[in-house]
Design an enzyme around this catalytic site. Structure first.
Site, PDB file in Angstrom:
ATOM      1  N   GLY A  40      -0.857  31.790 -34.804  1.00 14.35           N
ATOM      2  CA  GLY A  40       0.829  32.184 -34.477  1.00 14.35           C
ATOM      3  C   GLY A  40       1.628  32.288 -35.793  1.00 14.35           C
ATOM      4  O   GLY A  40       1.649  31.060 -36.769  1.00 14.35           O
ATOM      5  N   HIS A 266      17.392  33.331 -17.685  1.00 16.15           N
ATOM      6  CA  HIS A 266      18.435  33.441 -18.569  1.00 16.15           C
ATOM      7  C   HIS A 266      19.404  34.170 -17.587  1.00 16.15           C
ATOM      8  O   HIS A 266      19.239  35.258 -17.102  1.00 16.15           O
ATOM      9  CB  HIS A 266      18.168  34.176 -19.650  1.00 16.15           C
ATOM     10  CG  HIS A 266      19.063  33.984 -21.020  1.00 16.15           C
ATOM     11  ND1 HIS A 266      20.426  34.525 -20.486  1.00 16.15           N
ATOM     12  CD2 HIS A 266      19.212  33.188 -22.370  1.00 16.15           C
ATOM     13  CE1 HIS A 266      21.209  34.357 -21.634  1.00 16.15           C
ATOM     14  NE2 HIS A 266      20.538  33.517 -22.562  1.00 16.15           N
ATOM     15  N   SER A 284      22.849  38.340 -25.360  1.00 13.76           N
ATOM     16  CA  SER A 284      22.507  37.066 -25.910  1.00 13.76           C
ATOM     17  C   SER A 284      23.841  35.994 -25.098  1.00 13.76           C
ATOM     18  O   SER A 284      24.848  36.371 -24.890  1.00 13.76           O
ATOM     19  CB  SER A 284      23.000  36.922 -27.508  1.00 13.76           C
ATOM     20  OG  SER A 284      23.285  35.493 -27.711  1.00 13.76           O
ATOM     21  N   ARG A 337      22.220  27.320 -18.624  1.00 13.21           N
ATOM     22  CA  ARG A 337      21.651  28.554 -18.109  1.00 13.21           C
ATOM     23  C   ARG A 337      21.130  28.374 -16.829  1.00 13.21           C
ATOM     24  O   ARG A 337      21.386  29.336 -15.992  1.00 13.21           O
ATOM     25  CB  ARG A 337      20.494  28.810 -19.098  1.00 13.21           C
ATOM     26  CG  ARG A 337      20.748  29.171 -20.430  1.00 13.21           C
ATOM     27  CD  ARG A 337      19.705  29.388 -21.363  1.00 13.21           C
ATOM     28  NE  ARG A 337      20.263  30.133 -22.726  1.00 13.21           N
ATOM     29  CZ  ARG A 337      19.598  30.352 -23.703  1.00 13.21           C
ATOM     30  NH1 ARG A 337      18.259  30.243 -23.679  1.00 13.21           N
ATOM     31  NH2 ARG A 337      20.284  30.843 -24.678  1.00 13.21           N
ATOM     32  N   ARG A 442      16.065  24.390 -21.116  1.00 19.42           N
ATOM     33  CA  ARG A 442      16.490  24.562 -22.468  1.00 19.42           C
ATOM     34  C   ARG A 442      17.790  24.952 -22.644  1.00 19.42           C
ATOM     35  O   ARG A 442      18.294  25.789 -22.048  1.00 19.42           O
ATOM     36  CB  ARG A 442      15.493  25.328 -23.004  1.00 19.42           C
ATOM     37  CG  ARG A 442      15.876  25.577 -24.751  1.00 19.42           C
ATOM     38  CD  ARG A 442      14.806  26.464 -25.494  1.00 19.42           C
ATOM     39  NE  ARG A 442      14.854  27.715 -25.057  1.00 19.42           N
ATOM     40  CZ  ARG A 442      15.911  28.534 -25.702  1.00 19.42           C
ATOM     41  NH1 ARG A 442      16.649  28.339 -26.320  1.00 19.42           N
ATOM     42  NH2 ARG A 442      15.532  30.044 -25.072  1.00 19.42           N
ATOM     43  N   LEU A 448      14.911  28.065 -31.488  1.00 18.27           N
ATOM     44  CA  LEU A 448      14.726  28.252 -32.723  1.00 18.27           C
ATOM     45  C   LEU A 448      14.755  26.922 -33.607  1.00 18.27           C
ATOM     46  O   LEU A 448      13.948  26.664 -34.548  1.00 18.27           O
ATOM     47  CB  LEU A 448      15.657  29.163 -33.436  1.00 18.27           C
ATOM     48  CG  LEU A 448      16.077  30.433 -32.850  1.00 18.27           C
ATOM     49  CD1 LEU A 448      16.908  31.462 -33.321  1.00 18.27           C
ATOM     50  CD2 LEU A 448      14.429  31.361 -32.665  1.00 18.27           C
TER      51      LEU A 448
END
Ligand SMILES: Cc1cc2nc3c(=O)[nH]c(=O)nc-3n(C[C@H](O)[C@H](O)[C@H](O)COP(=O)(O)OP(=O)(O)OC[C@H]3O[C@@H](n4cnc5c(N)ncnc54)[C@H](O)[C@@H]3O)c2cc1C
Length: 644
Positions: A40, A266, A284, A337, A442, A448
């Site tokens: 990866g 999301h 986003s 979320r 999350r 990130l």
């Protein structure tokens, strides 16, 4: 099996420093005697491979795309969190830690999350040094915006292309090591099995996706940074190639899989528009900084809207329900979320959804444009608005966006200890492939951060500790363990190619996705989950009887690639259902309809479920064995989450 999380002793804030001092070091001259495989090259893998190379290890890096910089990480839009407190608005390492633990609905390990918050500040420095063009404010300092689940602005961003810019930074660092000969890169190469010798991970078997050649690679340690498994649901915001095969095949070799049912749905994605769609597009979360979420106040108005008798601009202000602002005045549109998604589903279930299907809510920028001007909004979100307009043929500057929740991220993954080592010695998991930091939900802009924390700042220390205790001996790739794993891979491919049935791989994938979304999606219940388990088993049997995989192994064969991935999804889906069924509580993204407060909030059961559920493989179709890692909360108080 005893699950030892290896969390260091001592006060929370000192654990990582102490651990870094306690771990064994590998002498610089000896590092070149060790080989590390990194599967990866997204943010987690590229940052790890580049750093291992910089340290002096011999690295082999693998990805299935034609270039490392095409990893799914490139799609990340909104930003990356860090506790820099540049805004002077009350942020701190402890606050980022606290927000993340609370956002994850108290189902993550304190020690890991605190370390993540600590190293978040280093990530920004590292990326700035690489030249990542983060947005800056008028004085030239790095700018921040807000993301869900936080009352401070700590999200660093590069317009709506943060993942792309961060990945280009990691890719440059990786390329530097490729040029030095410290990293050997294998693009278009897919790992299909893990090889273990004497109970330790010692290599992988791969398929060259262009020629079909099956090859083995040996090493002293293996890192899986292979991303998440949201594509089990067929439709998701993930790149279409994202898959679980590497992690799943490691699971079948004995690595435990943790919290598989924790899926993030999301809230702000472009709604599904038809049966032929193969992917969903994210809008986003950063848009919720300025966009206001609403639906019509009554079912009747929503119905007239859906029939086309009125348009959105005909709905008077008094007839609009800004339900997140109304229900959660403290966090408003920036609730986490899971809360935002659940509420979107609720208002649509009440018949107040918009769009032709009624499965959408509005995200409206009219107020922000009136306040700040169109140019200011375009400067912040221009590329996202353009993307929305291209996909929907509607101008979001003139009418609100239509959005609906979609599968986006998987908090579950391979179980890892504090060192990011799985339950197989020498096998590590990083980034979205592990379960480590986000609990049951999350927070935006934290993936990130975690991927880069794992790759740049955690693994480089912890893997050295493991290697320092290993002999330098190399296992040749004609060792029986490699030959056996190669045979296993060849057998699976031959079997898939020989079935020659009547249904395409995509048909099976879609059917699995429909089961998962209906019974293991935004809301779950015991009856539905039991049903789903049986349906998945049936579908899996049909797959192995009736799938049609055209072509041969010895050439580029994307149907064969996909068949392997869908075969694994058909097993993983069952484990997700099993996990959701056993967790008799609601927490974060796992919402069991039987366990909710009178206000429809998730109702946790801390007494019985404050643990990580780590599952052990016992054979396809057999019930897996559950191992529990109890979560201890010594620095935060377990409370019912409130964003009111
Ligand atoms: C549309 C979108 C927007 C997002 N925006 C944000 C955001 O703004 N902020 C944020 O924090 N998070 C965001 N996320 C989440 C975040 O992008 C991901 O969680 C993160 O990038 C995952 O990084 P990774 O390195 O773990 O894996 P990935 O980037 O998915 O990389 C996986 C790598 O593994 C390789 N691989 C996989 N399997 C194999 C195999 N069997 N053999 C060989 N190679 C293999 C792939 O080739 C690839 O190189 C977003 C996610 C999506 C879908």
């Amino acid at each position: 099996m005893i699950l030892d999380s290896k969390i260091p002793e001592g006060p929370l804030a000192e654990k990582w420093d102490k651990h870094k001092f306690d771990v064994k070091l590998v002498n610089p001259a000896n590092k070149r005697k060790y080989d590390i495989i990194v599967v990866g090259t997204g943010l987690a893998g590229a940052s790890a491979a580049a750093t291992f190379g910089e340290l002096g290890y011999n690295v082999k890096a693998f990805c299935f795309q034609d270039s490392p910089r095409r990893a799914h990480s490139i799609a990340a839009q909104g930003g990356i969190n860090a506790a820099k407190n540049y805004q002077n608005d009350g942020d701190s390492v402890f606050r980022l830690f606290y927000d993340t633990i609370k956002g994850g609905d108290y189902r993550a390990r304190e020690a890991n999350v605190y370390r993540l918050a600590q190293v978040s500040v280093n990530i920004i420095d590292q990326c700035v040094a690489q030249g990542v063009p983060f947005a800056r404010d008028y004085g030239g300092l790095l700018a921040n915006r807000s993301f869900g689940g936080a009352q401070v602005s700590r999200t660093f961003y590069a317009r709506g292309q943060t993942g792309q810019q961060l990945l280009l930074g990691a890719y440059s660092a990786l390329n530097r090591q490729i040029a030095y000969g410290k990293v050997k890169m294998y693009p278009r190469t897919e790992m299909l099995d893990l090889v273990m010798v004497d109970g330790k991970a010692r290599g992988i078997v791969v398929r060259n996706l262009i020629t079909g050649k099956i090859e083995s690679h040996s090493a002293h340690a293996v890192v899986l940074a292979t991303g998440g498994y949201g594509n089990v649901f067929f439709l998701s915001t993930n790149a279409m190639g994202s898959n679980a095969t590497a992690a799943w095949r490691a699971y079948k070799k004995g690595a435990l899989f943790a919290n598989p049912c924790y899926t993030q749905i999301h809230p702000t994605c472009i709604p599904v528009s038809g049966g032929y769609q193969s992917k969903l597009t994210l809008m986003s979360e950063s848009l919720r900084n300025d966009g206001r979420v609403w639906v019509p106040k009554t079912k009747e108005i929503a119905e007239r809207l859906r029939k086309g008798e009125i348009t959105v601009n005909d709905i008077a202000e008094a007839d609009r329900d800004y339900y997140l602002e109304r229900k959660y005045p403290a966090f408003g549109n920036l609730v986490p979320r899971d809360v935002a998604s659940r509420n979107a589903k609720l208002v649509c279930d009440e018949g107040r959804g918009v769009g032709s299907s009624g499965l959408a809510v509005y995200l409206d920028f009219a107020d922000a444009i009136k306040r700040d001007g169109q140019a200011a909004i375009a400067a912040k979100y221009g590329n996202l608005f353009e993307m929305y307009a291209k996909i929907t043929d509607e101008n979001p500057y003139e009418r609100p966006m239509r959005i609906y929740p979609a599968v986006h991220y998987t908090m579950g993954g391979l179980w890892v200890d504090y060192n990011l080592m799985t339950s197989i010695p020498g096998l590590y998991a990083a980034g979205e492939a592990n379960f480590s930091d986000h609990g049951a939900n999350r927070l935006g802009a934290s993936a990130l951060m975690q991927g880069l924390a794992d790759g740049y700042f955690v693994l480089p220390y912890t893997i050295g500790d493991y290697l320092a205790k290993m002999p330098y001996d190399k296992v040749p790739v004609d060792h029986p363990a490699f030959l056996e794993a190669e045979k296993n891979v060849v057998d699976i491919n031959n079997k898939l190619l020989s079935i020659n049935g009547n249904r395409t791989v995509d048909e099976f994938h879609k059917a699995l996705g429909a089961i998962m979304w209906e019974y293991c999606g935004m809301a779950r219940n015991a009856e539905g989950l039991q049903f789903a388990k049986q349906e998945i088993r049936k579908l899996r049997d049909e797959f192995w009887r009736d799938v049609k995989v055209v072509g041969v192994n010895e050439e580029l064969n994307i149907t064969l690639e996909k068949a392997n991935r869908v075969a694994d999804f058909l097993e993983l889906g069952e484990l997700m259902v099993e996990d959701a069924l056993h967790r008799n509580e609601s927490c974060g993204g796992h919402f069991r309809e039987e366990y909710q407060t009178p206000e429809n909030e998730a109702l946790r059961d801390d007494e019985n479920f404050a643990y990580v559920a780590a599952w052990e493989f016992t054979g396809v179709g057999n019930d897996p064995v559950l191992h529990k890692e109890d979560l201890k909360f010594e620095n935060v108080k377990l409370t019912q989450r409130s964003y009111k």
